[in-house]
Design a protein around this motif. Structure first.
Motif, short mmCIF file in Angstrom:
data_model
loop_
_atom_site.label_atom_id
_atom_site.label_comp_id
_atom_site.label_asym_id
_atom_site.label_seq_id
_atom_site.Cartn_x
_atom_site.Cartn_y
_atom_site.Cartn_z
N SER B 241 0.61 -5.73 1.50
CA SER B 241 -0.47 -5.06 0.79
C SER B 241 -1.81 -5.36 1.45
CB SER B 241 -0.44 -5.39 -0.72
OG SER B 241 -1.05 -6.60 -0.98
N VAL B 242 -1.95 -6.53 2.06
CA VAL B 242 -3.17 -6.80 2.83
C VAL B 242 -3.22 -5.83 4.01
CG1 VAL B 242 -4.37 -8.46 4.30
CG2 VAL B 242 -3.38 -9.21 2.14
N ARG B 243 -2.10 -5.69 4.70
CA ARG B 243 -2.07 -4.78 5.85
C ARG B 243 -2.50 -3.38 5.45
NH1 ARG B 243 3.51 -2.49 8.14
NH2 ARG B 243 3.29 -1.44 6.14
N ASP B 244 -1.90 -2.88 4.36
CA ASP B 244 -2.18 -1.50 3.98
C ASP B 244 -3.61 -1.32 3.50
OD1 ASP B 244 0.39 -1.05 4.73
OD2 ASP B 244 1.21 -0.90 2.71
N ALA B 248 -6.27 1.08 5.34
CA ALA B 248 -6.92 2.16 4.60
C ALA B 248 -8.43 1.98 4.62
CB ALA B 248 -6.40 2.18 3.16
N SER B 249 -8.90 0.76 4.47
CA SER B 249 -10.35 0.51 4.44
C SER B 249 -10.99 0.83 5.77
CB SER B 249 -10.64 -0.95 4.09
OG SER B 249 -10.12 -1.26 2.82
N LEU B 250 -10.29 0.50 6.84
CA LEU B 250 -10.86 0.74 8.18
C LEU B 250 -10.46 2.09 8.75
CD1 LEU B 250 -11.33 -2.33 7.86
CD2 LEU B 250 -10.81 -2.58 10.29
N LYS B 256 -1.32 -0.48 13.37
CA LYS B 256 -2.28 -1.17 14.22
C LYS B 256 -2.69 -2.52 13.62
CE LYS B 256 -3.06 2.18 17.29
NZ LYS B 256 -2.56 2.03 18.67
N VAL B 257 -2.21 -2.78 12.42
CA VAL B 257 -2.62 -4.01 11.75
C VAL B 257 -1.42 -4.92 11.57
CG1 VAL B 257 -3.75 -5.00 9.73
CG2 VAL B 257 -4.34 -2.68 10.48
N ARG B 258 -1.59 -6.15 11.99
CA ARG B 258 -0.54 -7.15 11.78
C ARG B 258 -1.12 -8.28 10.93
NH1 ARG B 258 2.05 -10.90 16.56
NH2 ARG B 258 3.50 -12.05 15.25
#
Lengths: 209, 763, 322
Positions: B241-244, B248-250, B256-258
């Motif tokens: 959920s942090v990744r998503d 979404a915020s960026l 692209k996010v790990r």
């Protein structure tokens, strides 16, 4: 201190001479500076900015540093020496996460100016190991599951070490009092007590529930 | 193994969440009782304990990257204000300051369900984010915060739910202070009719306080970009959920996010969402091209990263002389702080006791204070305190033993969904717990002891979900040296996830736990749910089993090819595949793997679906034995007996530890902990661990635990139910009932502090 | 937090540094460092007293009394055999302070000079004690505040040692203007009505060098009862230091001091007078106890402290006269 012989005593370095001599088992940390001339310059600058020399003996290794007087022992351990086993949880002397031994006594390294620890022997959680081998107290915490998230654990183990250094046969009440300055939010307290009891030799293996 | 995609509905904390999940078509036979197993159910020491006791475990706070810089957040000192102007000039000039982020230069990023922005000019509580400074050291960043000049227009504010409910009160948001404009309502049967049928009607009001998670490791994130790929080390219970949220915020793809989290210093629900600081770290890092570490301090922990909402609860119960409950009603008001969250706490009342007529109204109310977040059994802890008190009072009113009264109103099925439970052994738990605490010792007449220090015994029941469910996946890699890597995107919060994963894989493959290397806490691994809601073990363990069972199948298949024997003729045991017929025809894992072309075997496991038409819940009871010093009002909890139906025990060592922890946190909730807010200024008073009192080792009572369940036969092939939340739910209620039994006065508000007892006894 | 750290070698040097503008004495640091981190105290000069010789001794002279240096650690007091035998009240008070680590770090001088725990003082409220115009506690959250001696600020003094020392009629030795002088501990602490920004009479350049406790008659019995919400590591809600001398079932003499009730360690001379001459077995103790603190002026949330302090008195007197 530990079961091993006490560390060598080192004389105070004359910091104004600038260049330090290399002593085996010691480090001079002036972050980001490598060449001697640059180092000298950096040190002069540091002194001008109010930095003071600090001789710190941590886990039997001497470190020579230049620090601002407001720096706490915990900050030096974590940020300069990268001994991150010592945790900052409250940074106000209200939790015990930063507990280290200072000349064999448990103290909160967040509430002590690093300069006040000069020339004294500091033992952190990392100093309990012999090579990769765990200290018997650490082994007891593994065996009796004296932890959950593990974040307060180094402080708990050092507090236990302080108790057992003074008294190898503490009573349960003495253990509870000795451990009362270390909060555990997961509240693994029953197992922490059990671990310290085991480290003191009161429990035999197999009583692990 | 064949898989299919299904719609899966799981209870996550307080809500049903529906998602698509890939599940195995065939299901494994449940394991037998633990005494027939070799590794699961045994007191295996944590496989990550070495790192934790040696100080080498690398938590997010311990991560150092070359050139990393430090971020600190400026927060509103006012409970309600508009940010009129912000001047960062002086701060920017400070040597070592690299970047200051604020509404002036930050893209609009929606936050709190679109009710606010990452940097919003409307600051609705003391702690709302104003700006973020990144500098080469934490001290410089802190120094820079002081140099930022801010002009606030302060506004009237509300701090309590009751105040916020008044029509003339200031509105936290334009649209009013009651979330959704109305309560969350539930009706079963006809409560009016139910109350009419009752011989006795009891009405009571209870209040519970705001408490704060205060995990030891502060909330923090370290963000680092490598080209267009972002890596975040985060102290989180929910890497995906942090990744998503970050993606979404960026506005970048999730791929692209790990997000990585190997160790974390506790969460208790506060770390289930991405923090604003995480986004700020990612934004600044992208901007300045250096890794950025942002952490909050202990004061911010107590202001701005969540809490358990307070509650004001009005309960009404109707009972017949024979002990039958005829009706229950519940109205609750809870303050969620400045942004939407849920403060409902009716669920236990809807389900624990057999009752045909139930009505509940749950008001979640906005106030100008830090927003609540899920905290270990959200709602249930508050609700159970009130429910279990009025249950005791009702039993007393009709002259019935409280335990007998509870047994009389035992619910065999889930009354909300009208379905059977996959398992329910609460009755066994009642009897076992009563035996441990020696229930018969309790004062028949509360408060009747004639001594300065009075003893009392009380009990309380617990219900929670904790059945877990799909989706949850794991990959298993068998190496040539017969060691195993398990990869799963789950999290270990200190709960023992690392260890049970190794145990389950080792059980299936009949190899030592030491052979299994567990890698979790990384979004590059197969998806697993967030670690909250007591759903980690029940969701993840079956996926591990599936992966391991498939590996067994692969080994047999490979052995068949190598040995030129039909698969049916082969069996797997302890690292060897051998022929059933000819004993000398056998081959080891090592040989099989070395003969396969890629020199390693990989399987992917998935959590099977939950059975249709059932509810899975955990059940438990705690009995408290307390002493109350009537001279000082001090409550001492001597002992807690805890008896639980949590399905299968995976590891008694970590299980008992987790139950201890829940009980002692519950004790803190019952007796000490309270976030205090100054009514006149709207500011928090308890901003450190001296004024916010959490229990010490000396406050810990003796705890005796009994697990009355073997395994849940229907929920999954493992049959485990989560225990994280069940452990804390009944503690405060049991202590409250025990205090009543000791002194004969009911303390209807938490925490039960000495001043309240003295007031009750001496006025 | 930025300051110059001075390491004086003797009292005179320390006194000199402490006359510098915005200068504070520093020993264990357990309290003041937290206040500095929070920006409540912002000194330019921090004067480390630990480098001064001769302030770390515990000395007992028969016929005279006990001298304790300001740098003696709390732990040493709690573990000193002589103190345990002759002044149990002091030993117990020391053992009840904070946590083991803080007892290892904290000093006697620092304990006596620690700042109040009032949450408004400790946080970013511009309160009277910090030079502001309002006591936020007066109409705010005042459950832990004083019931007597308050106004315009309503703190309670947090030191346990000070309460024990007050019952022991001790003197605080301070360095002032080139010499050391003894101040009765009751005069060392002040009420907010005389200065709401300081808890003691100490002026710039002055600091505590030790304490002196007159010898107690050997038949005196003493104890310290600290009531706190959490079992350990908490400040007193109410504490009572009690010393009595009993003869033939009659309390000949009693000295009581109270913590957690007033902005300074509290002495009630009338109470001490009234306890003398009481027969233990009679109902007179009850008469005296129920009158204790009948002049208290509790705030909205702290009236519970009145029955609490009386109950603790009952318990302590019963225990000591048993």
């Amino acid at each position: 201190m530990n079961d091993k012989s006490s560390p060598r005593k080192f004389s105070r370095r004359k910091f104004v001479q600038g260049v330090s001599t290399t002593i085996i088992g010691s480090y001079v940390l002036t972050p980001g500076v490598s060449k001697i001339s640059e180092k000298l310059e950096a040190e002069t600058k540091e002194i001008a900015s109010g930095k003071k020399p600090l001789n710190l003996i941590v886990n039997k290794v001497r470190y020579e540093l230049m620090i601002s007087p407001e720096t706490t022992l915990a900050e030096v351990l974590r940020n300069e020496l990268k001994l991150t086993g010592t945790k900052l949880i409250c940074n106000h002397g209200e939790c015990g996460g930063c507990t280290v031994l200072l000349n064999g006594e448990a103290i909160y390294s967040c509430q002590m100016l690093a300069l006040d620890a000069g020339e004294k022997e500091v033992t952190t959680i990392e100093g309990l190991l012999t090579g990769e081998e765990l200290h018997p107290i650490q082994k007891a915490f593994v065996e009796h599951d004296g932890l959950q998230c593990g974040y307060c654990t180094p402080g708990q183990i050092i507090a236990a070490q302080a108790i057992l250094l003074k008294n190898s046969q503490p009573s349960k009440e003495e253990i509870l009092t000795g451990m009362s300055g270390n909060l555990c939010r997961c509240a693994a307290y029953p197992n922490i007590l059990k671990s310290v009891l085991a480290a003191a030799g009161y429990l035999t293996e197999g009583t692990n529930r | 193994m064949a898989v299919k995609i299904i719609k899966s509905k799981n209870f996550v904390e307080t809500d049903f969440v529906e998602s698509l999940a890939e599940v195995p078509v065939e299901e494994y036979k449940p394991w037998p009782e633990n005494d027939k197993l070799k590794i699961v159910g045994k007191p295996v020491s944590r496989i990550d304990a070495y790192e934790k006791v040696s100080g080498t475990a690398s938590y997010t706070t311990d991560k150092f990257l070359p050139n990393m810089v430090y971020g600190k957040i400026l927060r509103s000192p006012h409970p309600n204000a508009i940010l009129k102007n912000l001047n960062t000039e002086k701060a920017e000039k400070l040597e070592g300051v690299l970047k200051i982020l604020s509404f002036k230069n930050c893209p609009e990023i929606s936050w709190y369900y679109d009710t606010s922005l990452l940097f919003d000019k409307n600051l609705r509580y003391q702690g709302d984010e104003v700006a973020c400074v990144a500098a080469i050291s934490e001290r410089i960043a802190l120094e820079a915060l002081k140099l930022i000049e801010v002009e606030y227009e302060t506004l009237p504010f509300v701090t309590t739910a009751s105040e916020a409910m008044m029509s003339e009160s200031p509105k936290v948001h334009g649209w009013g202070n009651i979330l959704d404009g109305k309560p969350d309502t539930y009706v079963r049967g006809d409560v009016e009719k139910g109350f009419n049928e009752a011989d006795q009607i009891i009405e009571e009001e209870f209040n519970t306080q705001v408490v704060v998670h205060n995990p030891t490791e502060v909330h923090c994130s370290l963000a680092n970009w490598d080209d267009d790929k972002l890596t975040i080390w985060d102290s989180t219970q929910a890497i995906f959920s942090v990744r998503d949220t970050v993606a979404a915020s960026l506005k970048i793809p999730s791929s692209k996010v790990r997000v990585i989290k190997k160790f974390m210093g506790g969460g208790f629900g506060s770390k289930l969402e991405a923090g604003k600081h995480t986004i700020m770290a990612a934004l600044i890092s992208r901007d300045i091209g250096k890794p950025v570490f942002i952490s909050v301090d202990r004061k911010e922990m107590n202001l701005a990263v969540g809490n358990r909402p307070d509650s004001n609860q009005k309960l009404k119960i109707g009972v017949k002389k024979d002990g039958t409950i005829t009706a229950l009603s519940h109205i609750s008001y809870g303050s969620v702080g400045a942004y939407p969250d849920s403060a409902g706490c009716s669920w236990p009342l809807k389900t624990i006791y057999l009752c045909p007529n139930v009505k509940t109204e749950e008001y979640s109310v906005l106030t100008n204070s830090g927003r609540s977040r899920a905290m270990r059994a959200p709602g249930h802890v508050q609700g159970t305190f009130a429910l279990e008190a009025i249950i005791d009072d009702a039993a007393e009113k009709i002259g019935m033993d409280p335990l007998e009264f509870r047994l009389k109103n035992y619910a065999e099925t889930d009354q909300v969904f009208n379905v059977p439970y996959t398992s329910k052994k609460l009755k066994d738990a009642y009897l076992k717990g009563a035996e441990i605490i020696r229930w018969k010792r309790r004062n028949k007449t509360p408060g009747s002891q004639n001594s300065e220090v009075k003893n009392g015994i009380g009990m309380a029941t617990q219900i929670w979900w904790g059945g877990g469910g799909p989706p949850a996946y794991a990959a298993l890699k068998l190496n040539r040296d017969s060691s195993i890597n398990v990869f799963a995107g789950s999290q270990d919060l200190g709960t023992g996830t690392y260890t049970f994963i190794a145990q389950v894989a080792a059980e299936v493959l009949e190899i030592p736990v030491e052979k299994i290397k567990v890698d979790i806490g990384d979004t590059d691994f197969p998806y697993c749910p967030l670690s909250g809601g007591s759903m980690t073990a029940p969701s993840v363990a079956p996926a591990i089993r599936d992966a391991a069972e498939q590996m067994k199948g692969k080994l047999i298949s490979a052995a068949a090819a190598i040995l030129n024997l039909p698969e049916e003729e082969l069996m797997y045991s302890q690292g060897l595949v051998s022929s059933i017929k000819e004993k000398d025809k056998k081959i080891s894992i090592t040989e099989i793997v070395s003969k396969t072309r890629n020199r390693e075997l990989i399987t992917n496991g998935a959590r099977e679906k939950n059975p249709d038409g059932y509810a899975t819940n955990s059940f438990g009871v705690q009995f408290a034995d307390v002493s109350v010093d009537t001279l000082t009002g001090k409550v001492k909890v001597n002992k807690i007996a805890a008896a639980y139906d949590i399905g299968r025990t995976l590891n008694p060592k970590t299980l008992y530890n987790q139950i201890h922890g829940g009980i002692i946190q519950g004790l803190g909730y019952a007796l000490f902990e309270e976030r205090l807010l100054d009514r006149k200024t709207g500011k928090v008073l308890t901003t450190n661990l001296h004024s916010y009192k959490i229990p010490t080792i000396k406050d810990a009572p003796e705890i005796e635990i009994a697990i009355v369940s073997q395994f849940d036969p229907l929920n999954s092939s493992i049959g485990v139910k989560g225990v994280g939340e069940p452990a804390i739910i009944p503690t405060a209620a049991a202590i409250g009932n025990a205090v009543y039994n000791a002194i004969g006065k009911r303390i209807r508000s938490l925490p039960i502090t000495p001043d309240k007892i003295i007031k009750a006894l001496y006025s | 937090m930025k300051f110059e750290y001075h390491q004086p070698k003797n009292l005179k040097e320390a006194g000199k540094y402490l006359l510098l503008n915005n200068s504070i004495p520093f020993s264990g640091g357990t309290d003041i460092l937290a206040l500095m981190k929070d920006g409540i105290v912002n000194p330019d000069h921090v004067v480390n007293l630990k480098t001064i010789d001769g302030l770390s001794d515990i000395k007992f002279e028969t016929g005279k009394g006990l001298s304790i240096g300001a740098l003696v650690k709390i732990k040493e007091i709690s573990q000193n055999q002589m103190i345990a035998e002759n002044f149990p009240v002091l030993k117990i008070a020391a053992s009840e302070i904070a946590s083991p680590q803080l007892r290892n770090m904290g000093t006697v001088g620092g304990n006596l000079c620690q700042r109040p725990r009032c949450m408004y003082f400790r946080d970013d409220f511009d309160c009277i004690r910090k030079g502001g115009g309002t006591c936020y506690a007066f109409e705010g959250f005042n459950k832990y505040h004083c019931i007597i001696g308050g106004g315009p600020c309503y703190i309670v003094h947090p030191s346990d040692l000070a309460v024990a020392l007050l019952a022991l009629d001790a003197a605080v030795i301070i360095y002032s203007d080139g010499k050391q002088k003894q101040i009765p501990i009751d005069d060392f602490y002040i009420l907010p009505e005389s200065d709401a920004m300081s808890e003691t009479i100490l002026k710039p350049g002055e600091f505590v060098t030790g304490i002196f406790i007159p010898e107690l008659k050997s038949e005196a019995r003493s104890t310290y009862f600290k009531f706190k919400e959490r079992d350990v590591w908490d400040f007193a809600i109410v504490s009572v230091a009690a010393i009595i001398r009993k003869n033939n079932g009659i309390i000949e003499w009693g000295s009581f001091a109270f913590g957690g009730v007033a902005p300074k360690p509290w002495l009630d001379n009338a109470f001490n007078k009234s306890i003398a001459g009481i027969r233990v077995a009679s109902g007179s103790i009850e008469n005296v106890v129920t009158k204790a603190f009948d002049n208290a002026q509790p705030l909205q949330l702290n009236s519970y402290k009145i029955p609490l302090v009386r109950n603790i008195l009952r318990r302590v007197i019963t225990q000591l006269s048993a």
